[in-house]
Design a protein around this motif. Sequence first.
Motif, PDB file in Angstrom:
ATOM      1  N   GLU A 123     -25.981 -43.623  49.638  1.00  0.00           N
ATOM      2  CA  GLU A 123     -26.120 -42.234  50.476  1.00  0.00           C
ATOM      3  C   GLU A 123     -26.962 -42.283  51.513  1.00  0.00           C
ATOM      4  N   ASP A 124     -28.006 -43.093  51.573  1.00  0.00           N
ATOM      5  CA  ASP A 124     -28.949 -43.225  52.594  1.00  0.00           C
ATOM      6  C   ASP A 124     -28.628 -44.028  53.705  1.00  0.00           C
ATOM      7  N   LEU A 125     -27.274 -44.783  53.746  1.00  0.00           N
ATOM      8  CA  LEU A 125     -26.787 -45.290  54.994  1.00  0.00           C
ATOM      9  C   LEU A 125     -25.516 -44.396  55.688  1.00  0.00           C
ATOM     10  N   THR A 126     -25.446 -44.848  56.722  1.00  0.00           N
ATOM     11  CA  THR A 126     -24.342 -43.869  57.440  1.00  0.00           C
ATOM     12  C   THR A 126     -23.216 -44.571  57.024  1.00  0.00           C
ATOM     13  N   ILE A 127     -21.733 -43.705  57.391  1.00  0.00           N
ATOM     14  CA  ILE A 127     -20.647 -44.051  57.446  1.00  0.00           C
ATOM     15  C   ILE A 127     -20.336 -45.628  57.833  1.00  0.00           C
ATOM     16  N   GLY A 128     -20.801 -45.607  59.209  1.00  0.00           N
ATOM     17  CA  GLY A 128     -20.642 -46.922  59.779  1.00  0.00           C
ATOM     18  C   GLY A 128     -21.499 -48.082  59.101  1.00  0.00           C
ATOM     19  N   GLU A 129     -22.598 -47.849  58.707  1.00  0.00           N
ATOM     20  CA  GLU A 129     -23.509 -48.872  58.093  1.00  0.00           C
ATOM     21  C   GLU A 129     -22.882 -49.264  56.677  1.00  0.00           C
ATOM     22  N   ASN A 130     -22.164 -48.199  56.004  1.00  0.00           N
ATOM     23  CA  ASN A 130     -21.573 -48.495  54.646  1.00  0.00           C
ATOM     24  C   ASN A 130     -20.418 -49.385  54.869  1.00  0.00           C
ATOM     25  N   LEU A 131     -19.684 -49.088  56.045  1.00  0.00           N
ATOM     26  CA  LEU A 131     -18.255 -49.810  56.347  1.00  0.00           C
ATOM     27  C   LEU A 131     -18.540 -51.249  56.765  1.00  0.00           C
ATOM     28  N   ASP A 132     -19.640 -51.413  57.463  1.00  0.00           N
ATOM     29  CA  ASP A 132     -20.171 -52.839  58.018  1.00  0.00           C
ATOM     30  C   ASP A 132     -20.458 -53.487  56.689  1.00  0.00           C
ATOM     31  N   PHE A 133     -21.239 -52.904  55.865  1.00  0.00           N
ATOM     32  CA  PHE A 133     -21.734 -53.652  54.814  1.00  0.00           C
ATOM     33  C   PHE A 133     -20.584 -54.494  53.685  1.00  0.00           C
ATOM     34  N   VAL A 134     -19.600 -53.415  53.649  1.00  0.00           N
ATOM     35  CA  VAL A 134     -18.324 -53.825  52.746  1.00  0.00           C
ATOM     36  C   VAL A 134     -17.529 -54.816  53.635  1.00  0.00           C
ATOM     37  N   ALA A 135     -17.717 -54.717  54.992  1.00  0.00           N
ATOM     38  CA  ALA A 135     -16.797 -55.649  55.512  1.00  0.00           C
ATOM     39  C   ALA A 135     -17.632 -57.160  55.482  1.00  0.00           C
ATOM     40  N   ARG A 136     -18.860 -56.951  55.448  1.00  0.00           N
ATOM     41  CA  ARG A 136     -19.510 -58.183  55.347  1.00  0.00           C
ATOM     42  C   ARG A 136     -19.384 -58.803  54.028  1.00  0.00           C
TER      43      ARG A 136
END
Length: 309
Positions: A92-105
């Motif tokens: 919840e303390d990450l942005t939408i883009g940061e969350n999606l980038d993490f999952v993609a990684r």
Amino acid sequence: MADGLVIDVHGMTKRFGQRTAVDHVDLQVRGGDICGFLGPNGSGKTTFLRMLCGLLRADEGSGVVLDQDVITQSEDVKRQVGYMTQRFSFWEDLTIGENLDFVARMYGVNNRKQAVRQAVERLGLVKRIGQLAGQLSGGWKQRLALAACMIHQPKLLLLDEPTAGVDPQARRDFWQEIHRLADEGLTFLITTHYMDEAERCHQLAFISSGRLLTQGTLSTIIEQAHLTTWSVKGGNLAELTRRLERLAAVEQVAMFGNTLHVSGSDATALRQAIAPFQTAPYEWKRIDSGLEDVFIHLMSHANSGPGAP
């Protein structure tokens, strides 16, 4: 895929100690179909989904998911399946883009920036890509979760009560998106408690106490239930309900707004049982049994039959 089946499993069983959570379940789902998976809380729906996507290993059973052996090739299955959990499980303390980038990684997606951009564009998240996930409403959190489970371009999506806790408009928008994706060839297995959502599915499967009760299209399941239903309008329906529930031929009585639905498996016996009550001030009408009538019927029979808890 053999016979066009994305899911084709047999005898799937999972035990936790002395408790059998999933009890020899067979399930077949064709490519591009949306299969609704219905059952009360604790019936084994979530456990079954986790077995299909390789998060839990079956104690018994066999079959294939996306042409991969569900037991011996579970790691290969994971790479082709998207799984959306019941609870919002992102940072919840990450942005939408940061969350999606993490999952993609985590999935090892090539060209992550492009994958994230495509995901947010596909689900209408472009203007919110920099917003913290913790600031999103239920409907937008739902979109983020769907985008995340699609980031690696899976062919099968397993969605566990994806619309729980979101408003009616968000639920409608979500289902429009699901049908759009199904038209593009994605396959879905979706657990839900909402009968209106179940009616949007191409096929349905009902489970209770770990056992599969029935599977088929909406019309097939209603037809196979052989349930007769009458609607009743009039005054003091609460008192009428109490009297009807004492009758052996009446298997269920349920309120639908200002109307009672009275159902039974034996049409003749039911008609004879309710005949004394078909007087003023009540207005009786025989109607087609709906999915909710059939769902209650199947669950009550499952809970009272042999082997019921």
